[in-house]
Scaffold this active site. Structure first.
Site, PDB file in Angstrom:
ATOM      1  N   CYS A   2      -0.352   3.641  -0.183  1.00  0.00           N
ATOM      2  CA  CYS A   2      -1.480   3.073   0.559  1.00  0.00           C
ATOM      3  C   CYS A   2      -1.009   1.730   1.083  1.00  0.00           C
ATOM      4  O   CYS A   2      -0.785   0.790   0.310  1.00  0.00           O
ATOM      5  CB  CYS A   2      -2.693   2.915  -0.348  1.00  0.00           C
ATOM      6  N   GLU A 103      -3.380   6.181   6.667  1.00  0.00           N
ATOM      7  CA  GLU A 103      -2.107   6.831   6.369  1.00  0.00           C
ATOM      8  C   GLU A 103      -1.535   7.381   7.673  1.00  0.00           C
ATOM      9  O   GLU A 103      -2.273   7.579   8.647  1.00  0.00           O
ATOM     10  CB  GLU A 103      -2.287   7.967   5.358  1.00  0.00           C
TER      11      GLU A 103
END
Length: 222
Positions: A2, A103
């Site tokens: 992340c 992402e």
């Protein structure tokens, strides 16, 4: 991993939802990147306190603060084994508040960014660890986001996702008397996919220098 997220919810709404004290104002952020100061929530023995920490954990034993750029995430599977994280797992846990994270997926020669969040649009809390680092009179409080295997939504883009804590487990995560790593690791699992959504966003998010509401605007989704 992340590596980017957002937090633009009003601070008063955040304090009400997550039950913490924070005396400062908070700017809306749509493209939070490693190395920046972020809002975290910790337990203080009597309640919860909001505090700013640098994203990218600097272990207390590190010689150079730059190691933090390699420590923006901690893997749930090994967090209790790694020297950088195992002590923090037992003693220094925090919530990292967000309303969405990004992402990237390789599509042809390019990487397409996607934004993930809740279907109800509400902010949520990621499982984090924090550490104090002090060297040559310089003190930094820093944190990391724990990641786990993907759920049925995030796996369409990436093979990892941040650990999202259910609201009824936040108290346990922040409980300083809880030091049983096996119990803590039971929380470090993929979040229920039914509650999540995702869509593609502009590649403008790729640059940490870019900010603004336009960064979360959807483009063509999968």
């Amino acid at each position: 991993m992340c590596g980017r997220f957002s937090l633009f919810e009003d601070i008063n709404s955040l304090k009400e939802q997550f039950q913490f004290d924070f005396p400062e104002e908070l700017d809306a952020r749509y493209n939070i990147a490693p190395g920046q100061d972020i809002l975290t929530v910790i337990g203080n023995g009597e309640g919860r306190t909001g505090t700013r920490m640098r994203w990218g954990l600097i272990p207390f034993w590190a010689d150079d603060e730059k190691i933090g750029y390699k420590m923006i995430n901690a893997r749930a599977e090994t967090v209790d084994e790694k020297a950088s994280f195992k002590h923090a797992l037992k003693q220094r846990r925090c919530l990292i508040l967000t309303d969405g994270f990004y992402e990237w997926k390789k599509e042809g020669k390019q990487k397409q960014p996607y934004r993930f969040g809740m279907k109800n649009k509400k902010p949520f809390a990621l499982a984090g660890l924090w550490e104090n680092w002090n060297k040559d009179g310089k003190e930094i409080t820093s944190c990391t986001i724990i990641t786990t295997s993907p759920n049925e939504v995030t796996e369409k883009v990436h093979d990892r996702m941040p650990v999202i804590l259910p609201e009824d487990k936040l108290g346990l995560w922040l409980d300083s008397s809880m030091d049983q790593t096996d119990k803590l690791k039971e929380l470090l699992v993929p979040y229920k996919a039914d509650f999540m959504e995702f869509y593609s966003v502009s590649t403008a998010i790729n640059s940490a220098n870019n900010e603004g509401k336009e960064l979360i605007a959807p483009i063509n989704s999968l």
